[in-house]
Write a protein that holds these residues in place. Sequence first.
Motif, mmCIF file in Angstrom:
data_model
loop_
_atom_site.group_PDB
_atom_site.id
_atom_site.type_symbol
_atom_site.label_atom_id
_atom_site.label_comp_id
_atom_site.label_asym_id
_atom_site.label_seq_id
_atom_site.Cartn_x
_atom_site.Cartn_y
_atom_site.Cartn_z
ATOM 1 N N LEU A 47 -79.243 -7.404 15.240
ATOM 2 C CA LEU A 47 -80.559 -6.757 15.355
ATOM 3 C C LEU A 47 -81.301 -7.208 16.607
ATOM 4 N N SER A 48 -81.077 -8.443 17.015
ATOM 5 C CA SER A 48 -81.782 -8.971 18.190
ATOM 6 C C SER A 48 -81.385 -8.265 19.477
ATOM 7 N N PHE A 49 -80.260 -7.562 19.464
ATOM 8 C CA PHE A 49 -79.801 -6.851 20.672
ATOM 9 C C PHE A 49 -80.413 -5.458 20.808
ATOM 10 N N ILE A 50 -81.013 -4.933 19.743
ATOM 11 C CA ILE A 50 -81.468 -3.544 19.765
ATOM 12 C C ILE A 50 -82.442 -3.253 20.906
ATOM 13 N N PRO A 51 -83.473 -4.069 21.133
ATOM 14 C CA PRO A 51 -84.399 -3.741 22.229
ATOM 15 C C PRO A 51 -83.718 -3.651 23.590
ATOM 16 N N ILE A 53 -80.395 -3.141 24.192
ATOM 17 C CA ILE A 53 -79.413 -2.055 24.209
ATOM 18 C C ILE A 53 -80.109 -0.709 24.361
ATOM 19 N N SER A 54 -81.262 -0.552 23.733
ATOM 20 C CA SER A 54 -81.993 0.716 23.829
ATOM 21 C C SER A 54 -82.468 0.993 25.245
ATOM 22 N N LYS A 55 -82.551 -0.063 26.070
ATOM 23 C CA LYS A 55 -82.944 0.117 27.469
ATOM 24 C C LYS A 55 -81.740 0.334 28.387
ATOM 25 N N GLY A 56 -80.569 0.408 27.817
ATOM 26 C CA GLY A 56 -79.380 0.686 28.614
ATOM 27 C C GLY A 56 -78.578 -0.530 29.021
ATOM 28 N N GLU A 57 -78.948 -1.701 28.555
ATOM 29 C CA GLU A 57 -78.189 -2.902 28.906
ATOM 30 C C GLU A 57 -76.893 -2.982 28.105
ATOM 31 N N VAL A 58 -75.902 -3.653 28.663
ATOM 32 C CA VAL A 58 -74.657 -3.937 27.961
ATOM 33 C C VAL A 58 -74.348 -5.422 28.131
ATOM 34 N N SER A 81 -70.815 0.270 19.977
ATOM 35 C CA SER A 81 -70.314 -0.872 19.203
ATOM 36 C C SER A 81 -71.429 -1.505 18.376
ATOM 37 N N LEU A 82 -72.679 -1.431 18.859
ATOM 38 C CA LEU A 82 -73.797 -1.990 18.094
ATOM 39 C C LEU A 82 -74.008 -1.224 16.793
ATOM 40 N N VAL A 83 -73.926 0.110 16.847
ATOM 41 C CA VAL A 83 -74.079 0.914 15.626
ATOM 42 C C VAL A 83 -73.027 0.532 14.596
ATOM 43 N N TRP A 502 -83.761 3.949 18.901
ATOM 44 C CA TRP A 502 -83.247 2.585 19.015
ATOM 45 C C TRP A 502 -81.727 2.492 18.917
ATOM 46 N N LEU A 503 -81.083 3.452 18.250
ATOM 47 C CA LEU A 503 -79.637 3.320 18.033
ATOM 48 C C LEU A 503 -78.825 4.537 18.454
#
Length: 804
Positions: A47-51, A53-58, A81-83, A502-503
């Motif tokens: 869950l901590s990665f969602i913000p 990842i939503s901005k396009g980071e990998v 992969s996050l989903v 977000w996802l």
Amino acid sequence: MSWLHFMILFPFIFAIVVPVIHKKVTPKLHTGWFVLVVPFAIFIYLLSFIPKISKGEVFLSTAKWIPSYDMNFTTYLDGLSLVFGLLIAGIGTLVILYSIFYLSQHKEALHNFYVYLLMFMGAMLGLVFSDNIFVLYVFWEITSVSSFLLIAYWYERERSRYGAQKAMLITVFGGLAMLAGFIMLSMISDTTSIREMIALVDLYKGQPLFLAAMILILVGAFTKSAQFPFSIWLPDAMEAPTPISAYLHSATMVKAGIYLVARLTPIFGGTAEWFWLVSGFGLFTLLYGSINAVKQTDLKALLAYSTISQLGLIMSLFGLGSASLYKGLSVEESSIYAAAIFTAIFHLVNHSTFKGSLFMVVGIIDHETGTRDIRRLGGLMHVMPISFTLTIIGGFSMAGLPPFNGFLSKEMFLTAVIEASKMGIFHVNSIGILIPIIAWIASVFTFIYCMILVFKTFRGKHKVLKLDKEVHEAPIGLLISPIILATLVILLFFVPNMLSKWLLKPAFASVLPTLSSVVENKKISAFHGFNLELMMTIGVVLFGTVLYLLLRKWYRLYRLYPQWLTLSNAYNQSLGWMERTSKSVTTTYMTGYIRDYLVYIFAFIILILGGSLLLFKGISIDTSKDAPISIFDIGLVIGMIICAVTALVSKSRMTSIIAVGALGYMVSFFFVLFRAPDLALTQLVVETVTTALFLLCFYHLPQLKKEITRVRFKAVNAIISIGVGAIVTIIALAANGTHVFDSISVYYENSYELAGAKNIVNAILVDFRGIDTMLEILVLTVAGLGVYTLIKLKLTRGDKDEEV
């Protein structure tokens, strides 16, 4: 190694300590409470990665594994992969919570259950976060093995063993096909990284192995995600405990093939073959699963075929959306077709919520009534009102009715098939009209089986006499997990755009990075006006309701289809035929005599090696650079022949041992003549030790009560012996006369500088090939212990009953 690596390995590490925990806490606390920490911690961490990842980071991290073969454990965390990671960890948390109240601490082998479950969880996480295709394959097969163990958890039941075997055979077959496809793909792309394959796809897309790799990889994806005709394993896998069915067969394992298709769409998408294979098999699976679900009388079997149908729906969407990568399309056309990919990801999440909830409710019904047979159920809405409410939420969502999340993605699915029928590429204009027709018919049958699930189980007269126990509502512990999932089903209907922001949008950008702008301003809404999609939905409800009410009148049509034509019957017959054929073939050569087995082996060596030498003209003997043969060489050869013949024809054990030892010493003399003192010393030591061991062993061997009979001369033995010796000699001479590569001996000449050893042979054995030597010693030790054990057992038996 990064935290992502640790996250993947965490379930495996914890699985090691589960038996210890189970042994220590069994009388006090359910083992599941300790295991629950694992998926919950992983879920919070992801869950901590969602913000970001939503901005396009990998997030990319590499741990060295086999760098010489470009096989490193590289983790890759992006939107897609996050989903999947959140589904694996989130549904896993709820399943373990559910299993705490579903499985008895004292009646079940819970340490096995949770070890298998954690193995599967770790394998799924490794699968979706691996960037290296071969590492992905390793985790892929671990999911097959762990799911086999989970399905066969109640191994005392024949149906459980059968279902596990069926799932194992089909999915492992697909996995091996996929491995062949991965090898081909890595060969033509010259990399094992999925990211690099996507970046370089234009350089190898037209190569000869491209299509073959595509088909083989799809075989693996189709077998894992239960696509037709490989779908037959999923209904039989329902013999597993309900928590396993809810986890493996609704949210995780069956989604592995979906993930693979989504991840590789940027590579194979835009081609007619990928479009028709993925969407075609997906649509047919959707129709096949929905039609077969209607005739099921077991609730879990109904859900199994509904899962097959829903997986076909998701698969078809990925196939239809892959057309957006076709080079000849305009931006507007690509945007229209790409929406199918977005819908697929959305429905994938929705399916996990409503199907997970339904599986848990069916488990509750089975737990409280003692049966899953629809014919014995009915009228449960008054005694199990909460379960009834949960079934309505999950069932109506699966049927595509508002106000549930399944309605939103079902409407978007109908939009996708309508748009696909208008395509001007891949010859869709010829049969494209069939796409929405098949989707609509399948939706009608989906509506029917959802109504059967809800109303046949809960409405009508309560059949008390057909049940084995008094029925009441499940305890709150069993209801928590399905309530959470059912809440998400409703919540996602009202706030779908929060999930989208977000996802879903980051996941879409991971599949189609070049078309990420398509969904930037996309809004999910429940009403789009009175369009064709809405008319199709109304038609599904009206026609489906009529067919449900008239079910008894047309249900007998299912009986007209002969059972011998079913896929399961074909599987059983094929398995039986293979078993009988293998048995008949095996009995022809498994005679029980070691001599016959050696004849087969050595004859095969002669034919294959000899034939290869002749076919490829490998016999190239060059003696021009050989040293002259001295009288000492001739004398040693004659002596070695005499020792070998003596060992062969001698009637005395002692004489044979001495002859073999003398033969070894003469070999060491050869090394002296060849000016190889290191080899000579090593050979002398080895021969001395082995001869002493031979004498020791034969001294302690029991005396045979029967006299040794002289073996008669056999021409076949002589021919094979001479043939093998001749082949090995020819290969040695040919190898000596042919130097394709530089000799490796140059490297070992620096053994003193590299290893600090003056004896080059010892340096090679102990330093350069130390692990090989250690394993050889281990093998000899195990073999020696085996021989010793057999001797002791035989002696003990002889002492007891005087029979040898």
